[in-house]
Design an enzyme around this catalytic site. Structure first.
Site, PDB file in Angstrom:
ATOM      1  CB  THR A  61      -1.032  -0.052   1.156  1.00  0.00           C
ATOM      2  OG1 THR A  61      -1.955   1.024   0.983  1.00  0.00           O
ATOM      3  CG2 THR A  61      -0.380   0.058   2.525  1.00  0.00           C
ATOM      4  CE  LYS A  65      -2.062   0.293  -3.445  1.00  0.00           C
ATOM      5  NZ  LYS A  65      -3.456   0.471  -3.845  1.00  0.00           N
ATOM      6  N   GLY A 133     -10.707  12.972  -9.161  1.00  0.00           N
ATOM      7  CA  GLY A 133      -9.408  12.642  -8.569  1.00  0.00           C
ATOM      8  C   GLY A 133      -8.468  12.024  -9.585  1.00  0.00           C
ATOM      9  N   GLY A 135      -5.258  10.472  -8.517  1.00  0.00           N
ATOM     10  CA  GLY A 135      -4.177   9.859  -7.742  1.00  0.00           C
ATOM     11  C   GLY A 135      -3.986   8.392  -8.092  1.00  0.00           C
ATOM     12  CE1 TYR A 241     -11.147   1.486   4.604  1.00  0.00           C
ATOM     13  CE2 TYR A 241     -10.708   1.553   2.256  1.00  0.00           C
ATOM     14  CZ  TYR A 241     -10.255   1.511   3.552  1.00  0.00           C
ATOM     15  OH  TYR A 241      -8.911   1.514   3.803  1.00  0.00           O
TER      16      TYR A 241
HETATM   17  P1  NAP Z   1      -4.084   9.597  -3.699  1.00  0.00           P
HETATM   18  O1  NAP Z   1      -3.138   8.860  -4.564  1.00  0.00           O
HETATM   19  O2  NAP Z   1      -3.562  10.495  -2.632  1.00  0.00           O
HETATM   20  O3  NAP Z   1      -5.052  10.453  -4.672  1.00  0.00           O
HETATM   21  C1  NAP Z   1      -6.072  11.270  -4.174  1.00  0.00           C
HETATM   22  C2  NAP Z   1      -6.585  12.206  -5.260  1.00  0.00           C
HETATM   23  O4  NAP Z   1      -7.523  13.080  -4.647  1.00  0.00           O
HETATM   24  C3  NAP Z   1      -5.517  13.109  -5.877  1.00  0.00           C
HETATM   25  O5  NAP Z   1      -5.895  13.443  -7.174  1.00  0.00           O
HETATM   26  C4  NAP Z   1      -5.585  14.321  -4.961  1.00  0.00           C
HETATM   27  O6  NAP Z   1      -5.120  15.507  -5.562  1.00  0.00           O
HETATM   28  C5  NAP Z   1      -7.063  14.421  -4.752  1.00  0.00           C
HETATM   29  N1  NAP Z   1      -7.358  15.188  -3.540  1.00  0.00           N
HETATM   30  C6  NAP Z   1      -6.862  14.998  -2.303  1.00  0.00           C
HETATM   31  N2  NAP Z   1      -7.369  15.915  -1.451  1.00  0.00           N
HETATM   32  C7  NAP Z   1      -8.174  16.714  -2.191  1.00  0.00           C
HETATM   33  C8  NAP Z   1      -8.943  17.870  -1.892  1.00  0.00           C
HETATM   34  N3  NAP Z   1      -9.016  18.356  -0.655  1.00  0.00           N
HETATM   35  N4  NAP Z   1      -9.623  18.457  -2.902  1.00  0.00           N
HETATM   36  C9  NAP Z   1      -9.570  17.962  -4.146  1.00  0.00           C
HETATM   37  N5  NAP Z   1      -8.851  16.867  -4.508  1.00  0.00           N
HETATM   38  C10 NAP Z   1      -8.159  16.270  -3.528  1.00  0.00           C
HETATM   39  O7  NAP Z   1      -5.071   8.592  -2.944  1.00  0.00           O
HETATM   40  P2  NAP Z   1      -5.670   7.225  -3.499  1.00  0.00           P
HETATM   41  O8  NAP Z   1      -4.798   6.094  -3.142  1.00  0.00           O
HETATM   42  O9  NAP Z   1      -6.067   7.406  -4.921  1.00  0.00           O
HETATM   43  O10 NAP Z   1      -6.969   7.084  -2.554  1.00  0.00           O
HETATM   44  C11 NAP Z   1      -8.028   7.984  -2.679  1.00  0.00           C
HETATM   45  C12 NAP Z   1      -9.234   7.545  -1.845  1.00  0.00           C
HETATM   46  O11 NAP Z   1      -9.694   6.282  -2.271  1.00  0.00           O
HETATM   47  C13 NAP Z   1      -8.930   7.392  -0.345  1.00  0.00           C
HETATM   48  O12 NAP Z   1     -10.046   7.842   0.364  1.00  0.00           O
HETATM   49  C14 NAP Z   1      -8.769   5.904  -0.162  1.00  0.00           C
HETATM   50  O13 NAP Z   1      -9.128   5.470   1.140  1.00  0.00           O
HETATM   51  C15 NAP Z   1      -9.746   5.372  -1.181  1.00  0.00           C
HETATM   52  N6  NAP Z   1      -9.381   4.047  -1.671  1.00  0.00           N
HETATM   53  C16 NAP Z   1     -10.237   3.014  -1.416  1.00  0.00           C
HETATM   54  C17 NAP Z   1      -9.929   1.757  -1.870  1.00  0.00           C
HETATM   55  C18 NAP Z   1     -10.883   0.633  -1.610  1.00  0.00           C
HETATM   56  O14 NAP Z   1     -10.486  -0.536  -1.656  1.00  0.00           O
HETATM   57  N7  NAP Z   1     -12.141   0.934  -1.384  1.00  0.00           N
HETATM   58  C19 NAP Z   1      -8.734   1.524  -2.587  1.00  0.00           C
HETATM   59  C20 NAP Z   1      -7.873   2.606  -2.817  1.00  0.00           C
HETATM   60  C21 NAP Z   1      -8.209   3.874  -2.347  1.00  0.00           C
HETATM   61  P3  NAP Z   1      -3.586  15.959  -5.426  1.00  0.00           P
HETATM   62  O15 NAP Z   1      -2.820  15.010  -6.278  1.00  0.00           O
HETATM   63  O16 NAP Z   1      -3.600  17.347  -5.903  1.00  0.00           O
HETATM   64  O17 NAP Z   1      -3.232  15.817  -3.965  1.00  0.00           O
END
Ligand code: NAP
Length: 311
Positions: A61, A65, A133, A135, A241
């Site tokens: 994680t 990754k 998003g 990310g 979640y």
């Molecule tokens: P990440 O790589 O940090 O990406 C997050 C994205 O959201 C980036 O584009 C980030 O923009 C944007 N963001 C963050 N804060 C923001 C804000 N205040 N306003 C607008 N955009 C914002 O995270 P990730 O791994 O993709 O995970 C994202 C979410 O998905 C988390 O809540 C995580 O718990 C969830 N998730 C769930 C699962 C599941 O199995 N259900 C799996 C993976 C992830 P910047 O790049 O500009 O920071």
């Protein structure tokens, strides 16, 4: 005995030990699943030590990754497509047990798709979707959607550089899959998102930002007023979640639209990883019990639990 674990930093709130501990318990498979919090510079040494100690598999994680990609002997098509690994399978050579091969997989892609109810999964190929998003998880989600044949993805994110990079990566995915999916990008505060026209033409919205995640549970990437523009058969899928029902999903449900929380994605990416490590197909009849355990832990916020089951 199955020696398993998760590598990342931080890991305090990971639900994976609970999930895999429960799978081992219900399937009566002896093993252990531990958290290994470590920085990137320790990864190579850790992987070698873990394999030497008989390790069979690891979840990967944030923030490792992408880093572990270059440390594998082989990559699954999904890991290659997403450019990221969330599961490592260690396979020792029966003749030379000291020689261990590392296989990198990505079960987020299939886990994300399994999170959809069957009725929506069956019509994904007709869909035009808004993705919030840009990310790490957005990349796996785009790969999954393209593989499912979606017609168009409108990507809305706040960081223009990261969005542009993701757009380049989606071009590579399109080429790899022979996909005709149309991908466009816009800013999260773009007037298009407020005008209503764009949402009116969407079959669904997928949130991959952490907006609304505990403890900031009153936050949401879209307002109730914006959501009102969605067609009556649209869905909203929030990868978050915790909580199970985010503000985004609560506002969507009030409009009578279908909502999907990230819990099933979490559950199934874990189940698919467990199947790779154990070689055992997880029977469908135990899945509701595992889901219930995860759900209860999230409600009770009992996120520090015993991580080992040894017999
Ligand atoms: P990440 O790589 O940090 O990406 C997050 C994205 O959201 C980036 O584009 C980030 O923009 C944007 N963001 C963050 N804060 C923001 C804000 N205040 N306003 C607008 N955009 C914002 O995270 P990730 O791994 O993709 O995970 C994202 C979410 O998905 C988390 O809540 C995580 O718990 C969830 N998730 C769930 C699962 C599941 O199995 N259900 C799996 C993976 C992830 P910047 O790049 O500009 O920071």
């Amino acid at each position: 005995m199955l020696k398993l674990g998760i590598i990342g930093q931080p890991l305090t709130h990971s639900l994976s030990p609970l999930l895999h501990g429960e799978l081992m318990r219900l399937l009566d498979l002896p093993g252990e699943y531990r958290k290994y919090e470590l920085p990137s510079e320790d990864l190579q040494g850790f992987l070698a030590d873990f394999a030497r100690a008989g390790g069979r598999g690891l979840n990967v994680t944030i923030p490792h990754k992408l880093t572990v990609m270059g440390m594998m002997d082989s990559l699954s098509p999904e890991a290659e497509l997403a450019g990221a690994i969330n599961t490592i399978v260690l396979e020792s050579n029966p003749v030379h047990p000291d020689q261990v091969r590392r296989h990198g997989h990505n079960t987020d892609i299939s886990g994300f798709i399994r999170g959809f109810p069957e009725s929506i999964r069956a019509r994904l190929a007709e869909c035009r979707l808004l993705l919030l998003g840009a990310g790490g998880s957005a990349r796996a989600v785009i790969a999954a959607l393209m593989r499912s044949g979606v017609q168009a993805i409108m990507l809305a994110a706040r960081n223009p550089e990261k969005t542009a990079l993701l757009l380049t990566q989606t071009e590579q995915m399109k080429a790899a899959l022979g996909s005709a999916c149309h991908v466009s990008v816009m800013s999260l505060d773009s007037p298009e998102l407020n005008s209503g026209l764009l949402l009116a033409g969407c079959n669904g919205v997928i949130n991959t930002t952490p907006l609304g995640m505990w403890p900031d549970t009153e936050n949401s990437p879209l307002t109730a007023a914006q959501l009102k523009n969605l067609p009556s058969d649209a869905f909203v899928y929030d990868l978050i979640y915790r909580p199970g029902q985010t503000r985004l999903l609560r506002d969507t449900a009030r409009l009578g639209l279908e909502t999907i929380s990230g819990l099933d994605m979490l559950l199934f990416q874990g189940i698919f990883a467990f199947e790779l490590w154990s070689g055992v197909e997880v029977p469908a009849n135990i899945i509701p019990a595992v889901r219930e355990v995860l759900s209860a832990a999230l409600i009770e916020k009992t996120l520090d639990f015993p991580v080992t089951r040894e017999t």
